[in-house]
Scaffold this motif. Structure first.
Motif, PDB file in Angstrom:
ATOM      1  N   GLU A 137       0.823  -1.204   0.000  1.00 46.35           N
ATOM      2  CA  GLU A 137       0.000   0.000   0.000  1.00 46.35           C
ATOM      3  C   GLU A 137       0.861   1.260   0.000  1.00 46.35           C
ATOM      4  O   GLU A 137       0.490   2.277  -0.600  1.00 46.35           O
ATOM      5  N   ALA A 138       2.021   1.203   0.653  1.00 46.17           N
ATOM      6  CA  ALA A 138       2.823   2.405   0.870  1.00 46.17           C
ATOM      7  C   ALA A 138       3.739   2.748  -0.289  1.00 46.17           C
ATOM      8  O   ALA A 138       4.200   3.891  -0.392  1.00 46.17           O
ATOM      9  N   SER A 139       4.041   1.803  -1.187  1.00 41.65           N
ATOM     10  CA  SER A 139       5.048   2.032  -2.222  1.00 41.65           C
ATOM     11  C   SER A 139       4.426   2.072  -3.610  1.00 41.65           C
ATOM     12  O   SER A 139       3.571   1.252  -3.944  1.00 41.65           O
ATOM     13  N   ASP A 140       4.902   3.034  -4.406  1.00 44.03           N
ATOM     14  CA  ASP A 140       4.514   3.113  -5.812  1.00 44.03           C
ATOM     15  C   ASP A 140       5.566   2.490  -6.723  1.00 44.03           C
ATOM     16  O   ASP A 140       5.355   2.370  -7.928  1.00 44.03           O
ATOM     17  N   GLU A 141       6.704   2.116  -6.157  1.00 41.83           N
ATOM     18  CA  GLU A 141       7.762   1.497  -6.946  1.00 41.83           C
ATOM     19  C   GLU A 141       7.536  -0.010  -7.016  1.00 41.83           C
ATOM     20  O   GLU A 141       6.806  -0.580  -6.199  1.00 41.83           O
ATOM     21  N   PRO A 142       8.166  -0.690  -8.004  1.00 42.29           N
ATOM     22  CA  PRO A 142       7.916  -2.132  -8.185  1.00 42.29           C
ATOM     23  C   PRO A 142       8.214  -2.939  -6.926  1.00 42.29           C
ATOM     24  O   PRO A 142       9.314  -2.881  -6.383  1.00 42.29           O
ATOM     25  N   LEU A 143       7.215  -3.660  -6.460  1.00 37.08           N
ATOM     26  CA  LEU A 143       7.337  -4.455  -5.242  1.00 37.08           C
ATOM     27  C   LEU A 143       6.580  -5.760  -5.454  1.00 37.08           C
ATOM     28  O   LEU A 143       5.418  -5.754  -5.856  1.00 37.08           O
ATOM     29  N   SER A 144       7.249  -6.886  -5.194  1.00 34.69           N
ATOM     30  CA  SER A 144       6.651  -8.194  -5.460  1.00 34.69           C
ATOM     31  C   SER A 144       7.056  -9.174  -4.371  1.00 34.69           C
ATOM     32  O   SER A 144       8.218  -9.203  -3.948  1.00 34.69           O
ATOM     33  N   PHE A 145       6.085  -9.989  -3.914  1.00 32.92           N
ATOM     34  CA  PHE A 145       6.341 -11.012  -2.898  1.00 32.92           C
ATOM     35  C   PHE A 145       5.767 -12.338  -3.381  1.00 32.92           C
ATOM     36  O   PHE A 145       4.564 -12.418  -3.676  1.00 32.92           O
ATOM     37  N   ALA A 146       6.598 -13.352  -3.455  1.00 30.99           N
ATOM     38  CA  ALA A 146       6.135 -14.719  -3.690  1.00 30.99           C
ATOM     39  C   ALA A 146       6.004 -15.374  -2.318  1.00 30.99           C
ATOM     40  O   ALA A 146       7.002 -15.704  -1.673  1.00 30.99           O
TER      41      ALA A 146
ATOM     42  N   THR B  94       0.900 -26.732  -0.451  1.00 30.01           N
ATOM     43  CA  THR B  94       1.529 -25.430  -0.278  1.00 30.01           C
ATOM     44  C   THR B  94       0.974 -24.448  -1.298  1.00 30.01           C
ATOM     45  O   THR B  94       1.002 -24.716  -2.503  1.00 30.01           O
ATOM     46  N   PHE B  95       0.447 -23.328  -0.808  1.00 31.39           N
ATOM     47  CA  PHE B  95      -0.019 -22.254  -1.683  1.00 31.39           C
ATOM     48  C   PHE B  95       1.147 -21.315  -1.971  1.00 31.39           C
ATOM     49  O   PHE B  95       1.887 -20.928  -1.059  1.00 31.39           O
ATOM     50  N   ILE B  96       1.287 -20.927  -3.235  1.00 30.32           N
ATOM     51  CA  ILE B  96       2.228 -19.883  -3.622  1.00 30.32           C
ATOM     52  C   ILE B  96       1.398 -18.707  -4.120  1.00 30.32           C
ATOM     53  O   ILE B  96       0.733 -18.787  -5.153  1.00 30.32           O
ATOM     54  N   MET B  97       1.395 -17.627  -3.361  1.00 27.62           N
ATOM     55  CA  MET B  97       0.629 -16.433  -3.687  1.00 27.62           C
ATOM     56  C   MET B  97       1.590 -15.337  -4.150  1.00 27.62           C
ATOM     57  O   MET B  97       2.576 -15.045  -3.459  1.00 27.62           O
ATOM     58  N   PHE B  98       1.293 -14.726  -5.286  1.00 31.19           N
ATOM     59  CA  PHE B  98       2.111 -13.631  -5.792  1.00 31.19           C
ATOM     60  C   PHE B  98       1.411 -12.315  -5.470  1.00 31.19           C
ATOM     61  O   PHE B  98       0.433 -11.934  -6.120  1.00 31.19           O
ATOM     62  N   LEU B  99       1.900 -11.652  -4.416  1.00 25.77           N
ATOM     63  CA  LEU B  99       1.352 -10.369  -3.993  1.00 25.77           C
ATOM     64  C   LEU B  99       2.207  -9.262  -4.590  1.00 25.77           C
ATOM     65  O   LEU B  99       3.417  -9.190  -4.313  1.00 25.77           O
ATOM     66  N   GLN B 100       1.587  -8.388  -5.407  1.00 20.48           N
ATOM     67  CA  GLN B 100       2.337  -7.351  -6.117  1.00 20.48           C
ATOM     68  C   GLN B 100       1.507  -6.075  -6.199  1.00 20.48           C
ATOM     69  O   GLN B 100       0.277  -6.135  -6.331  1.00 20.48           O
TER      70      GLN B 100
ATOM     71  N   LYS C  33       6.221  -5.281 -13.921  1.00 21.02           N
ATOM     72  CA  LYS C  33       7.627  -5.654 -14.077  1.00 21.02           C
ATOM     73  C   LYS C  33       7.849  -7.151 -13.937  1.00 21.02           C
ATOM     74  O   LYS C  33       8.686  -7.730 -14.650  1.00 21.02           O
ATOM     75  N   TRP C  34       7.125  -7.794 -13.027  1.00 20.02           N
ATOM     76  CA  TRP C  34       7.327  -9.232 -12.775  1.00 20.02           C
ATOM     77  C   TRP C  34       5.987  -9.962 -12.888  1.00 20.02           C
ATOM     78  O   TRP C  34       5.508 -10.561 -11.911  1.00 20.02           O
ATOM     79  N   THR C  35       5.375  -9.909 -14.038  1.00 21.44           N
ATOM     80  CA  THR C  35       4.059 -10.518 -14.240  1.00 21.44           C
ATOM     81  C   THR C  35       4.128 -12.031 -14.051  1.00 21.44           C
ATOM     82  O   THR C  35       4.925 -12.707 -14.717  1.00 21.44           O
ATOM     83  N   PRO C  36       3.324 -12.609 -13.167  1.00 16.85           N
ATOM     84  CA  PRO C  36       3.339 -14.075 -12.956  1.00 16.85           C
ATOM     85  C   PRO C  36       2.511 -14.787 -14.026  1.00 16.85           C
ATOM     86  O   PRO C  36       1.407 -15.259 -13.763  1.00 16.85           O
ATOM     87  N   ASP C  37       3.051 -14.884 -15.231  1.00 22.88           N
ATOM     88  CA  ASP C  37       2.314 -15.530 -16.313  1.00 22.88           C
ATOM     89  C   ASP C  37       2.392 -17.041 -16.200  1.00 22.88           C
ATOM     90  O   ASP C  37       3.122 -17.600 -15.364  1.00 22.88           O
ATOM     91  N   SER C  38       1.659 -17.717 -17.057  1.00 21.88           N
ATOM     92  CA  SER C  38       1.549 -19.178 -16.982  1.00 21.88           C
ATOM     93  C   SER C  38       2.888 -19.858 -17.220  1.00 21.88           C
ATOM     94  O   SER C  38       3.189 -20.897 -16.610  1.00 21.88           O
ATOM     95  N   GLU C  39       3.701 -19.295 -18.088  1.00 26.78           N
ATOM     96  CA  GLU C  39       4.997 -19.911 -18.384  1.00 26.78           C
ATOM     97  C   GLU C  39       5.894 -19.926 -17.151  1.00 26.78           C
ATOM     98  O   GLU C  39       6.559 -20.929 -16.857  1.00 26.78           O
ATOM     99  N   LYS C  40       5.906 -18.831 -16.403  1.00 26.28           N
ATOM    100  CA  LYS C  40       6.730 -18.771 -15.194  1.00 26.28           C
ATOM    101  C   LYS C  40       6.216 -19.738 -14.126  1.00 26.28           C
ATOM    102  O   LYS C  40       7.006 -20.365 -13.411  1.00 26.28           O
TER     103      LYS C  40
ATOM    104  N   LYS D  35      -6.452  -7.816  -2.598  1.00 27.31           N
ATOM    105  CA  LYS D  35      -6.479  -7.137  -3.895  1.00 27.31           C
ATOM    106  C   LYS D  35      -5.111  -7.167  -4.569  1.00 27.31           C
ATOM    107  O   LYS D  35      -5.002  -6.904  -5.772  1.00 27.31           O
ATOM    108  N   PHE D  36      -4.063  -7.480  -3.810  1.00 28.40           N
ATOM    109  CA  PHE D  36      -2.719  -7.575  -4.372  1.00 28.40           C
ATOM    110  C   PHE D  36      -2.384  -8.985  -4.865  1.00 28.40           C
ATOM    111  O   PHE D  36      -1.310  -9.201  -5.411  1.00 28.40           O
ATOM    112  N   ASN D  37      -3.292  -9.934  -4.658  1.00 28.56           N
ATOM    113  CA  ASN D  37      -3.051 -11.314  -5.073  1.00 28.56           C
ATOM    114  C   ASN D  37      -3.246 -11.427  -6.587  1.00 28.56           C
ATOM    115  O   ASN D  37      -4.365 -11.537  -7.079  1.00 28.56           O
ATOM    116  N   ARG D  38      -2.144 -11.423  -7.327  1.00 28.36           N
ATOM    117  CA  ARG D  38      -2.204 -11.430  -8.792  1.00 28.36           C
ATOM    118  C   ARG D  38      -2.350 -12.829  -9.361  1.00 28.36           C
ATOM    119  O   ARG D  38      -2.959 -13.011 -10.416  1.00 28.36           O
ATOM    120  N   ARG D  39      -1.796 -13.799  -8.667  1.00 31.54           N
ATOM    121  CA  ARG D  39      -1.849 -15.178  -9.160  1.00 31.54           C
ATOM    122  C   ARG D  39      -1.530 -16.099  -7.998  1.00 31.54           C
ATOM    123  O   ARG D  39      -0.783 -15.730  -7.093  1.00 31.54           O
TER     124      ARG D  39
END
Length: 658
Positions: free
Chosen positions: A559-568, A625-631, A638-645, A589-593
């Motif tokens: 919420e606090a940062s406008d710069e690229p930030l990603s957590f797996a 094990t759940f892997i959640m990509f919060l971004q 910058k780090w889109t969690p697409d199907s290939e990855k 709302k940050f759960n992208r995949r």
């Protein structure tokens, strides 16, 4: 000051000119300059060693890990400050190696090290140094046929501490924690061992049960979530005396611990013992007449059922046990709750007393050595962005006592001894610690305090997780190496939010103990870490309270940062009931995949990989094990969690696509 300018070095109030990382002379291959040799300004003698470490903070180094010749290396003394051994010259001091124009543009320069008698590479922008030529995209590192005897290590496949960080933070003040000391760690270990016995005795005396397995270890982890005390291990300043997780664990074992049985005989015995324990509990307590009547009736009914059914199946016994627990469990919990609360309160109060005793002993030790403990650290510029650097302490260290080391007879372990107390670590991990220490510790270039700090580190983690076989190993489980590689290649992950110097994969990580781990690259506890941008891997210990605090902290950062930030984020698939942290992750709302790795189809690396046998390095996971990509938005671009990855991550786990 321009807040958007990113510096690689903290800008303290004490400013020194650029110096060589080892005190040697420098040669700059700078074609764009006037060609003069840069001047050297020595560090002021009034600057404390720990302050010097904050001025030149290395971001990474290509010093590799793991030894090729453990026997010859182990004989090296870490206490000799001036060596008289003739060191072979590696290269010609008057003829520096050629530097690629692109590397020169990126800030790399070539300097001569008097101490190691060879050329090394230094980046004036990032403060990184390396004995080997740096590599850029499309360029191969030159190979050497005969590496000199001081290049002892090759890269070990279980970690990659050469990855450079992409994490940016605001410069932070130096901390005021007291540096570790072997004598204090021995004392703390004794006191924590007494607390473990105290919990066992209280459970036996008040409830006639053994303390739940791993309950004390989880209590330490959960209490540190909201503890504001000075001791790095023992909780002493929590919001409440009672730990909700410990209370639940103890109550869940009243009147006895229930386990899943494999044969019908064991199931019958467990059912009988449970009924007998419930009956004894109500008879030994002052309870209302209704509770005594209901519990006694269900116990007698269970005995009668067992006597009249000699040929029952294991499933019948399990069903009967489930029935009696559902009927009387609520009454037993209400009956035992005052005793459980008393156990938790006494444990916490004793922990506070021990934390005070440790602090007094530390103060006395520093006073005996005439070393003052400062009460304030130097101010830092506001909103000054820097590349992430290890956590630093403003408190100087006292002279540390002698610690001995000796390889084991089979040369698989390094035995480290202090006053008769032995801790051991695998040889490869010992040299990993040495490499991390050289990269990150700047107040001990001669490694005179290295062994004492390694002993303190190993003793701290041994104290945290206990000394019984396999105790605590589940709390330090790490991801498989292939998964780290997939995260690094697909998402530029260069930072672990929960690790230790012993099980880290990257050089940049957060850990529980900044005082012992900071010398080996730790950035401090994750819950107090405030990154602005970067790509992270978060695999917290599977404690509901700690997982919930982790999710809350990540949401606040995004919420606090406008710069690229990603957590797996890696969390267990716990259901029935679904814990709060998992509900928040799924609704975020940050759960992208998200990706689910099924149970028993993947494994975690042993939390004690630094001491366990090679056959026990991995353990199958009994839950998914759940892997959640919060971004945030920029992190997602910058780090889109697409199907290939995601497929690459599944392949790293050894799961084939359907």
């Amino acid at each position: 000051m321009d807040s958007n300018r990113i510096s690689s070095t903290p800008n303290l109030s004490v400013i020194v000119a650029r110096t060589s990382s080892d005190g040697g002379s420098e040669y700059s291959d700078d074609s764009s300059s006037t060609g003069s040799v840069p001047s050297i300004s020595p560090v002021s003698p009034v600057i404390a060693p720990n302050i010097v470490s904050s001025i030149h903070t290395s971001q990474s180094s290509n010093l590799s890990t793991t030894t090729q010749n453990a026997t010859s290396t182990s004989a090296r003394s870490y206490e000799t400050t001036n060596s008289t051994q003739q060191v072979p010259t590696i290269g010609d001091p008057s003829a520096p190696p050629e530097l690629h124009p692109e590397l020169h543009r990126l800030g790399w320069r070539v300097y001569w090290s008097k101490r190691e008698v060879q050329w090394y590479y230094w980046n004036k922008h990032t403060q990184q140094s390396s004995w080997e030529p740096p590599v850029i995209s499309g360029m191969k590192r030159p190979s050497t046929d005969e590496p000199h005897q001081y290049q002892k290590h090759r890269r070990f496949t279980d970690w990659n501490i050469d990855v450079q960080t992409n994490v940016i933070i605001y410069e932070r003040q130096m901390q005021l924690w007291i540096p570790p000391h072997p004598e204090i760690e021995q004392y703390r270990s004794t006191l924590v061992g007494g607390l473990r016995l105290m919990l066992e005795d209280l459970c036996l005396n008040k409830l006639s049960i053994h303390s739940p397995l791993e309950a004390f270890n989880r209590w330490l982890l959960d209490r540190k979530v909201d503890d504001r005390g000075s001791d790095p291990l023992l909780p002493s300043d929590c919001k409440t005396e009672l730990s909700s997780s410990l209370c639940k664990e103890i109550i869940n074992d009243v009147p006895m611990r229930v386990a899943k049985m494999n044969v019908v005989g064991e199931a019958r015995k467990q059912l009988s013992v449970y009924a007998e324990a419930a009956k004894k509990l109500v008879e030994s307590r002052n309870c209302d007449r209704e509770t005594r009547k209901i519990v006694s009736w269900h116990s007698e009914d269970t005995f009668q059922w067992l006597r009249s059914n000699n040929k029952v199946s294991k499933e019948d016994c399990e069903h009967r046990l489930k029935h009696i627990r559902s009927e009387i469990r609520g009454r037993l919990e209400a009956l035992a709750k005052p005793s459980v609360d008393s156990i938790c309160a006494k444990l916490y109060q004793q922990s506070k007393i021990h934390a005070t005793e440790i602090a007094e002993r530390q103060s006395m030790l520093w006073k005996e050595n005439d070393v003052a403990i400062p009460t304030e650290s130097p101010p830092v510029p506001k909103d000054h962005k820097v590349l992430c650097y290890p956590i630093l302490s403003f408190v100087p260290s006292v002279r540390l006592p002698r610690v001995e080391m000796e390889p084991s007879p089979d040369e698989q372990y390094m035995n480290i001894t202090f006053r008769g107390d032995l801790v051991k670590v695998k040889m490869a991990y010992f040299y990993k610690l040495e490499s991390l220490y050289k990269m990150n510790c700047k107040d001990d270039y001669e490694l005179t305090m290295f062994l004492a700090r390694v002993y303190s580190l190993l003793k701290r983690y041994q104290t945290l997780f206990g000394t019984r076989p396999n105790e605590g190993h589940s709390h330090q489980g790490a991801l498989p190496v292939a998964v780290f590689e997939a995260l690094q290649l697909g998402f530029d992950v260069s930072f672990e939010c929960f690790a230790s110097p012993l099980n880290c994969y990257f050089n940049q990580y957060c850990s529980a103990f900044p005082d012992t781990d900071g010398y080996f690259g730790s950035r401090g506890p994750f819950l107090s870490f405030e990154p602005i941008s970067g790509s992270f891997e978060a695999n917290p210990p599977f404690s509901p309270e700690l997982c919930l605090a982790t999710v809350t902290h990540i949401h606040r950062l995004l919420e606090a940062s406008d710069e690229p930030l990603s957590f797996a984020v890696f969390v267990p698939e716990w259901r029935n009931p679904t814990p709060e942290f998992l509900r928040q992750l799924e609704c975020s709302k940050f759960n992208r995949r998200e990706l689910l790795i099924p149970s028993f189809q993947h494994s975690y690396r042993n939390g004690f990989q630094h001491v366990c046998n090679s056959n026990d390095m991995s353990a199958a996971s009994m839950h998914g094990t759940f892997i959640m990509f919060l971004q945030n938005d920029t992190g997602f671009l910058k780090w889109t969690p697409d199907s290939e990855k995601l497929e690459k991550i599944k392949e790293a786990y050894g799961i084939k696509s359907q």
